[in-house]
Motif scaffolding. Sequence first.
Motif, PDB file in Angstrom:
ATOM      1  N   LEU A 117      38.092  38.002  60.515  1.00 23.70           N
ATOM      2  CA  LEU A 117      38.651  38.949  59.558  1.00 23.70           C
ATOM      3  C   LEU A 117      38.382  38.433  58.151  1.00 23.70           C
ATOM      4  CD1 LEU A 117      40.378  41.547  59.160  1.00 23.70           C
ATOM      5  CD2 LEU A 117      42.380  40.039  59.025  1.00 23.70           C
ATOM      6  N   TYR A 118      37.614  39.192  57.389  1.00 22.74           N
ATOM      7  CA  TYR A 118      37.290  38.829  56.004  1.00 22.74           C
ATOM      8  C   TYR A 118      38.220  39.584  55.058  1.00 22.74           C
ATOM      9  CZ  TYR A 118      32.849  37.171  58.003  1.00 22.74           C
ATOM     10  OH  TYR A 118      31.891  36.524  58.754  1.00 22.74           O
ATOM     11  N   SER A 119      38.366  39.072  53.841  1.00 21.41           N
ATOM     12  CA  SER A 119      39.214  39.755  52.872  1.00 21.41           C
ATOM     13  C   SER A 119      38.693  39.510  51.461  1.00 21.41           C
ATOM     14  CB  SER A 119      40.656  39.253  52.970  1.00 21.41           C
ATOM     15  OG  SER A 119      41.451  39.842  51.959  1.00 21.41           O
ATOM     16  N   THR A 120      38.787  40.551  50.625  1.00 20.77           N
ATOM     17  CA  THR A 120      38.394  40.413  49.222  1.00 20.77           C
ATOM     18  C   THR A 120      39.540  39.899  48.359  1.00 20.77           C
ATOM     19  OG1 THR A 120      39.003  42.706  48.794  1.00 20.77           O
ATOM     20  CG2 THR A 120      36.713  42.282  49.390  1.00 20.77           C
ATOM     21  N   ALA A 121      40.737  39.763  48.930  1.00 22.85           N
ATOM     22  CA  ALA A 121      41.914  39.327  48.168  1.00 22.85           C
ATOM     23  C   ALA A 121      41.669  37.957  47.543  1.00 22.85           C
ATOM     24  CB  ALA A 121      43.135  39.287  49.071  1.00 22.85           C
ATOM     25  N   GLY A 122      41.843  37.886  46.244  1.00 21.70           N
ATOM     26  CA  GLY A 122      41.689  36.620  45.545  1.00 21.70           C
ATOM     27  C   GLY A 122      40.261  36.131  45.414  1.00 21.70           C
ATOM     28  N   SER A 123      39.299  36.984  45.713  1.00 21.90           N
ATOM     29  CA  SER A 123      37.903  36.549  45.658  1.00 21.90           C
ATOM     30  C   SER A 123      37.451  36.325  44.223  1.00 21.90           C
ATOM     31  CB  SER A 123      37.001  37.601  46.320  1.00 21.90           C
ATOM     32  OG  SER A 123      35.649  37.288  46.094  1.00 21.90           O
ATOM     33  N   ARG A 124      36.710  35.237  44.040  1.00 20.90           N
ATOM     34  CA  ARG A 124      36.178  34.920  42.698  1.00 20.90           C
ATOM     35  C   ARG A 124      35.100  35.921  42.293  1.00 20.90           C
ATOM     36  NH1 ARG A 124      31.354  31.859  43.433  1.00 20.90           N
ATOM     37  NH2 ARG A 124      30.964  31.380  45.637  1.00 20.90           N
ATOM     38  N   PHE A 125      34.554  36.643  43.280  1.00 19.39           N
ATOM     39  CA  PHE A 125      33.480  37.586  42.970  1.00 19.39           C
ATOM     40  C   PHE A 125      34.008  38.832  42.271  1.00 19.39           C
ATOM     41  CE2 PHE A 125      31.758  35.222  46.650  1.00 19.39           C
ATOM     42  CZ  PHE A 125      30.673  34.648  46.005  1.00 19.39           C
ATOM     43  N   LYS A 126      35.306  39.073  42.405  1.00 21.43           N
ATOM     44  CA  LYS A 126      35.889  40.234  41.731  1.00 21.43           C
ATOM     45  C   LYS A 126      35.737  40.085  40.218  1.00 21.43           C
ATOM     46  CE  LYS A 126      39.452  43.523  42.510  1.00 21.43           C
ATOM     47  NZ  LYS A 126      40.332  44.009  43.545  1.00 21.43           N
ATOM     48  N   LYS A 127      36.027  38.891  39.727  1.00 20.30           N
ATOM     49  CA  LYS A 127      35.893  38.632  38.295  1.00 20.30           C
ATOM     50  C   LYS A 127      34.430  38.699  37.878  1.00 20.30           C
ATOM     51  CE  LYS A 127      36.842  35.135  34.744  1.00 20.30           C
ATOM     52  NZ  LYS A 127      37.432  33.795  34.466  1.00 20.30           N
ATOM     53  N   LEU A 128      33.548  38.131  38.695  1.00 21.35           N
ATOM     54  CA  LEU A 128      32.119  38.149  38.386  1.00 21.35           C
ATOM     55  C   LEU A 128      31.598  39.581  38.303  1.00 21.35           C
ATOM     56  CD1 LEU A 128      29.422  36.608  38.018  1.00 21.35           C
ATOM     57  CD2 LEU A 128      29.196  36.598  40.515  1.00 21.35           C
ATOM     58  N   CYS A 129      32.058  40.430  39.218  1.00 19.39           N
ATOM     59  CA  CYS A 129      31.624  41.829  39.206  1.00 19.39           C
ATOM     60  C   CYS A 129      32.115  42.551  37.957  1.00 19.39           C
ATOM     61  CB  CYS A 129      32.121  42.541  40.459  1.00 19.39           C
ATOM     62  SG  CYS A 129      31.208  42.133  41.958  1.00 19.39           S
ATOM     63  N   ILE A 130      33.398  42.373  37.623  1.00 17.46           N
ATOM     64  CA  ILE A 130      33.955  43.046  36.446  1.00 17.46           C
ATOM     65  C   ILE A 130      33.230  42.620  35.180  1.00 17.46           C
ATOM     66  CG2 ILE A 130      36.012  43.229  34.989  1.00 17.46           C
ATOM     67  CD1 ILE A 130      37.687  43.116  37.558  1.00 17.46           C
ATOM     68  N   GLN A 131      32.865  41.357  35.104  1.00 18.51           N
ATOM     69  CA  GLN A 131      32.150  40.853  33.929  1.00 18.51           C
ATOM     70  C   GLN A 131      30.787  41.515  33.761  1.00 18.51           C
ATOM     71  OE1 GLN A 131      32.236  36.676  34.912  1.00 18.51           O
ATOM     72  NE2 GLN A 131      33.980  36.267  33.559  1.00 18.51           N
ATOM     73  N   ASN A 132      30.279  42.098  34.851  1.00 21.34           N
ATOM     74  CA  ASN A 132      28.971  42.752  34.804  1.00 21.34           C
ATOM     75  C   ASN A 132      29.066  44.255  35.060  1.00 21.34           C
ATOM     76  OD1 ASN A 132      26.771  40.509  34.577  1.00 21.34           O
ATOM     77  ND2 ASN A 132      28.295  39.711  36.023  1.00 21.34           N
ATOM     78  N   ASP A 133      30.249  44.820  34.739  1.00 22.59           N
ATOM     79  CA  ASP A 133      30.482  46.260  34.842  1.00 22.59           C
ATOM     80  C   ASP A 133      30.309  46.784  36.264  1.00 22.59           C
ATOM     81  OD1 ASP A 133      31.314  48.623  33.729  1.00 22.59           O
ATOM     82  OD2 ASP A 133      29.304  49.276  33.145  1.00 22.59           O
ATOM     83  N   LEU A 134      30.612  45.929  37.235  1.00 18.79           N
ATOM     84  CA  LEU A 134      30.637  46.325  38.634  1.00 18.79           C
ATOM     85  C   LEU A 134      32.074  46.190  39.137  1.00 18.79           C
ATOM     86  CD1 LEU A 134      27.475  44.348  39.751  1.00 18.79           C
ATOM     87  CD2 LEU A 134      27.642  46.839  39.716  1.00 18.79           C
ATOM     88  N   HIS A 135      32.406  46.927  40.188  1.00 20.37           N
ATOM     89  CA  HIS A 135      33.795  46.923  40.652  1.00 20.37           C
ATOM     90  C   HIS A 135      33.833  46.698  42.161  1.00 20.37           C
ATOM     91  CE1 HIS A 135      35.062  48.336  36.687  1.00 20.37           C
ATOM     92  NE2 HIS A 135      33.948  49.045  36.726  1.00 20.37           N
ATOM     93  N   LEU A 136      34.409  45.559  42.556  1.00 17.16           N
ATOM     94  CA  LEU A 136      34.538  45.188  43.956  1.00 17.16           C
ATOM     95  C   LEU A 136      35.840  45.755  44.505  1.00 17.16           C
ATOM     96  CD1 LEU A 136      33.490  43.445  46.369  1.00 17.16           C
ATOM     97  CD2 LEU A 136      34.872  41.568  45.439  1.00 17.16           C
ATOM     98  N   LEU A 137      35.738  46.615  45.520  1.00 19.84           N
ATOM     99  CA  LEU A 137      36.918  47.257  46.079  1.00 19.84           C
ATOM    100  C   LEU A 137      37.647  46.323  47.040  1.00 19.84           C
ATOM    101  CD1 LEU A 137      35.515  50.838  46.796  1.00 19.84           C
ATOM    102  CD2 LEU A 137      36.634  49.985  44.729  1.00 19.84           C
TER     103      LEU A 137
END
Length: 459
Positions: A117-137
């Motif tokens: 079971l994978y989860s995006t909760a607390g993922s460091r990639f969320k910040k990386l995506c936002i910094q590049n105008d991308l949005h990780l759901l």
Amino acid sequence: MNYDIIIIGAGPGGIFSAYELTHLCPDLKVAVFESGHSLSKRKCPIDGKKIKSCINCSSCSIMSGFGGAGAFSDGKYNITNDFGGTLYEYIGKKRALELMHYVDDINMRFGGEKAKLYSTAGSRFKKLCIQNDLHLLDASVRHLGTDINYVVLENLFNYMKDKIDFYFDSPVERIDIADGGYNVICKGETYFCNKCIVSVGRSGSKWMENICKHLDIPTKSNRVDIGVRVELPAEVFSHLTDELYESKIVYRTEKYGDKVRTFCMNPKGSVVNENTNGIITVNGHSYEDPARQTDNTNFALLVAQRFSEPFKDSNGYGESIAKLSNMLGGGVIVQRFGDLIRGRRSTPGRMQDSFMSPTLDATPGDLSLVLPKRILDGITEMIYALDKVAPGTANDDTLLYGVEVKFYNMEVDVNEHLETKYNDLYIIGDGSGITHSLSHASASGVHVVRNIAEKLGTR
């Protein structure tokens, strides 16, 4: 022959309706009608050697049969309300999540207990995506893999086969209103039921539309998603897929303000053909078994097209684009990203000079002759945006397969029990236009049966 309940369609919604009935209403006489084959007979003839492309089987084993189109998918159960459908608008967010977790528990009990079971909760990639105008759901993702998904389906069928009547290779022609229930007409035979659950999936979109016209059930226009399947070396996305496996990333284009999203990510997977109503499109699979994995990762980039009056045939629009691809390429077209940017078609020679090997034998060509400019511009923007968080995405040798089309049913008018204006006639799963994923479709099946059990006083 008379039944208490007939389920039309043995995809995720139909399967979990049937499963829940064996628990809550074990004394009812239940039948499941499926237009495709049983699980053991679902074999796609494409072997990559003797048969390299779709031969238009009368029943597509990839799209139809026990397990539905999800049987040979990569078995990703996304537990979230952020994508995968709008079931929560009918039953509430809390209940929707509870049902998805319930389905996940069943999958674990029937052979998927080792799936991570994978989860995006607390993922460091969320910040990386936002910094590049991308949005990780946000989502929790249980990845079974195509191989383990098959095992789970096999175990579920073996559990239910002596409790429920299954009719395979038995397409239903129509449903008629009858005194005290419904007549289900199949191959010239008529079967009566008191209650009917319709779960025909996306591949049953045309059939569902005809049934709604026949029974005068209101519908409203829905969308169609059009795009390409991207294939690149697995290393390019490994920093995301190792931690998240499935990353749903959304980007809003600068040029048009359209939303482009990643969909169905398959780390170390394979690109495959898909036959929907005789139209060849593209999809992707992946496996848990390391022996069946490849060196490539693939995912779709899709642009949602929504139409307003007077145009209502969104699926017809998607089909016309897919037909154009079939006309030019004899099926699926593949193009190197570098060739697309340079305004030239990919050729067999350019494909051979590439540093990566495709996992699908598709026809080298030019996607700019197939996809509308607005969609292709959005996909190009998205690839350059993804290159900022996954450097290498915009390499010349990145492969684009087209077209990928996600057909959605017209959204059927149902109440909070997913019941139509007719008592005890339910429309669930992707066939309803409400769910768009394995987890949501499965949850809708459980929801309907629990409502039936409450009516009957067995729950």
